[in-house]
Write an enzyme that holds these catalytic residues in place. Structure first.
Site, PDB file in Angstrom:
ATOM      1  CG  PHE A 130      -1.855   1.516   1.287  1.00  0.00           C
ATOM      2  CD1 PHE A 130      -3.032   1.320   0.398  1.00  0.00           C
ATOM      3  CD2 PHE A 130      -1.633   2.537   1.465  1.00  0.00           C
ATOM      4  CE1 PHE A 130      -4.140   2.081   0.824  1.00  0.00           C
ATOM      5  CE2 PHE A 130      -2.409   3.613   1.988  1.00  0.00           C
ATOM      6  CZ  PHE A 130      -3.238   3.415   0.763  1.00  0.00           C
ATOM      7  CG  ASP A 215       5.256   3.502   1.464  1.00  0.00           C
ATOM      8  OD1 ASP A 215       5.548   4.066   2.670  1.00  0.00           O
ATOM      9  OD2 ASP A 215       4.653   3.134   1.520  1.00  0.00           O
ATOM     10  CE  LYS A 244      -1.169   6.153   7.831  1.00  0.00           C
ATOM     11  NZ  LYS A 244      -0.731   4.985   6.808  1.00  0.00           N
TER      12      LYS A 244
HETATM   13  C1  PLP Z   1      -1.069   5.975   4.711  1.00  0.00           C
HETATM   14  C2  PLP Z   1      -0.014   5.542   3.659  1.00  0.00           C
HETATM   15  C3  PLP Z   1       0.239   5.475   2.891  1.00  0.00           C
HETATM   16  C4  PLP Z   1      -0.369   6.988   2.219  1.00  0.00           C
HETATM   17  O1  PLP Z   1      -0.167   8.040   3.274  1.00  0.00           O
HETATM   18  P1  PLP Z   1      -1.580   9.176   3.228  1.00  0.00           P
HETATM   19  O2  PLP Z   1      -1.356  10.236   3.952  1.00  0.00           O
HETATM   20  O3  PLP Z   1      -2.829   8.976   3.470  1.00  0.00           O
HETATM   21  O4  PLP Z   1      -1.689   9.851   1.590  1.00  0.00           O
HETATM   22  C5  PLP Z   1       1.213   6.054   1.817  1.00  0.00           C
HETATM   23  N1  PLP Z   1       1.808   4.189   2.951  1.00  0.00           N
HETATM   24  C6  PLP Z   1       1.942   3.983   3.270  1.00  0.00           C
HETATM   25  C7  PLP Z   1       2.562   2.828   3.955  1.00  0.00           C
HETATM   26  C8  PLP Z   1       0.999   3.570   4.670  1.00  0.00           C
HETATM   27  O5  PLP Z   1       0.553   3.625   5.266  1.00  0.00           O
END
Ligand code: PLP
Length: 389
Positions: A130, A215, A244
């Site tokens: 994700f 990520d 986050k």
């Molecule tokens: C939450 C998340 C995203 C996306 O972040 P948003 O601020 O919701 O756009 C991307 N990568 C990972 C691993 C995430 O947990």
């Protein structure tokens, strides 16, 4: 009087699965609803509340900066931005950072910078991965129900099995701009990567001239028991999107940039709100809290304790308990939604990660006593509900 729920239901976009609960206040690892009920928060702002709710030092920094300067695009220099860049890059161990407003934007930046740095067109991502919901990041995201309505997505993305180095070796070509991967797959069900896999991906990227994008949006800022998860494995990512919890809960993100990414030219990317002073001031305060309160150390100790505490959940209800630090996934033998609802009735708010995984992402300031209460609530809910079996 019309309730907040009625008003939201009348006017909301409809894209969120809503729980019938109106949260009005937070403090540390607690949330309070509009009737004054207190909940132990294992949603943690979906990862944005590592430093706890309403942390006084972060609140004070936001208040102060709001009265000084809120808007200052990056065509100018700014004192708070300079201080934040200095602190963030020192903690992350990468020299440069592009500042933005969310996780998906940090991923978009990483993908674009990888293309700029390599002159190549292909991106390799992983199954269950994700990375966000804007078109570039969504193209790297795996889940078909997030992707399918929006075809055609960005071309030249491949998805390979996670934790399978041979698959990466077979997929990489002389047109691969980057491999993008999470150190622990969060939304995809809380699957930690094997150390050899991540090290092998990095090596493969270096040998084949591709960028290694890690990520750390969900795993960064202490969550896994280190400031960043890559520190468990001694990695040196080329591009590292974070967001986050970076600014203690305010919308902010960054793409950290390593030295294999050469010079980036003016006008190749940008954002109006990027690096704005209010977010930078909040982020400086949040990073200070992270370090001064050793939240990574807390996550390591409490996460280790909690994983052991949850190890003997009944095996007729639970398939597996996984995690790293305070990102914990409990894979059930049944759907997670009724369990989340029952936990809420026990005063515990938690998250799903897919259809059958119960995910805990508490603020890292949570106490061991409260984690014990969470464990007891999970035991009670799983044992009291034969229909969940
Ligand atoms: C939450 C998340 C995203 C996306 O972040 P948003 O601020 O919701 O756009 C991307 N990568 C990972 C691993 C995430 O947990």
């Amino acid at each position: 009087m019309t309730s907040s729920m009625d008003i939201e239901n009348a006017h909301t976009s409809g894209v969120y699965p809503k729980r019938p609960l109106t949260i009005v206040r937070g403090e540390g690892a607690y949330l309070f609803d509009d009737a004054g009920n207190r909940y132990i928060d294992c949603v943690g702002g979906q990862g944005a509340a590592n430093m706890g709710h309403a942390h006084p030092a972060i609140v004070a920094a936001i208040r102060e900066q709001a009265g000084i300067l809120m808007s200052c695009p990056e065509i100018f220099y700014n004192d708070k931005r300079a201080a934040l860049l200095d602190k963030l890059t020192a903690l992350a161990g990468l020299r440069r950072a592009y500042l933005c407003n969310s996780g998906t934007e940090a991923v978009e930046a990483a993908l674009k910078f990888a293309k700029l740095a390599t002159g190549r067109k292909e991106i390799i991502a992983t199954r269950r991965g994700f990375h966000g919901r804007t078109m570039g990041a969504l193209s790297a995201t795996w889940e078909p129900k997030y992707r399918e309505p929006f075809q055609p997505l960005v071309p030249n993305y491949t998805h390979i099995a996670y934790n399978d180095l041979a698959a990466a070796d077979a997929a990489i070509t002389d047109q691969t701009a980057a491999i993008i991967v999470e150190p622990v797959q969060g939304e995809g069900g809380v699957h930690p990567a094997q150390a050899d896999y991540l090290r092998g991906l990095q090596k493969l990227c270096r040998e084949r001239g591709a960028m290694f994008i890690l990520d750390e949006i969900q795993t960064g800022f202490g969550r896994t028991g280190k400031l960043f998860a890559y520190q468990h494995y001694g990695l040196e990512p080329d591009l590292m999107p974070v967001a986050k919890s970076i600014a203690g809960g305010l919308p902010f993100g960054a793409c950290l940039i390593g030295d294999r990414v050469g010079e980036l030219q003016p006008m190749t990317h940008g954002a109006t709100f990027g690096g704005n002073p209010l977010m930078c001031a909040a982020a400086i305060a949040a990073l200070d809290v992270l370090v001064n309160e050793d939240l990574a150390g807390r996550a390591a100790a409490l996460g280790g304790w909690m994983l052991e505490r949850l190890a003997d959940l009944p095996t007729d209800k639970v398939r597996e308990v996984r995690g790293l630090g305070l990102i914990i996934g409990i894979e059930l033998r049944s759907k997670v939604t009724p369990v989340l609802k029952a936990l809420q009735e026990q005063g515990v708010l938690a998250l799903p990660a897919g259809a059958t995984v119960l995910r805990l992402l508490p603020p890292l300031v949570i106490s061991q006593q409260d984690l014990e209460l969470v464990a007891q609530a999970i035991e009670k809910v799983l044992s009291a509900a034969p229909e969940l079996a």
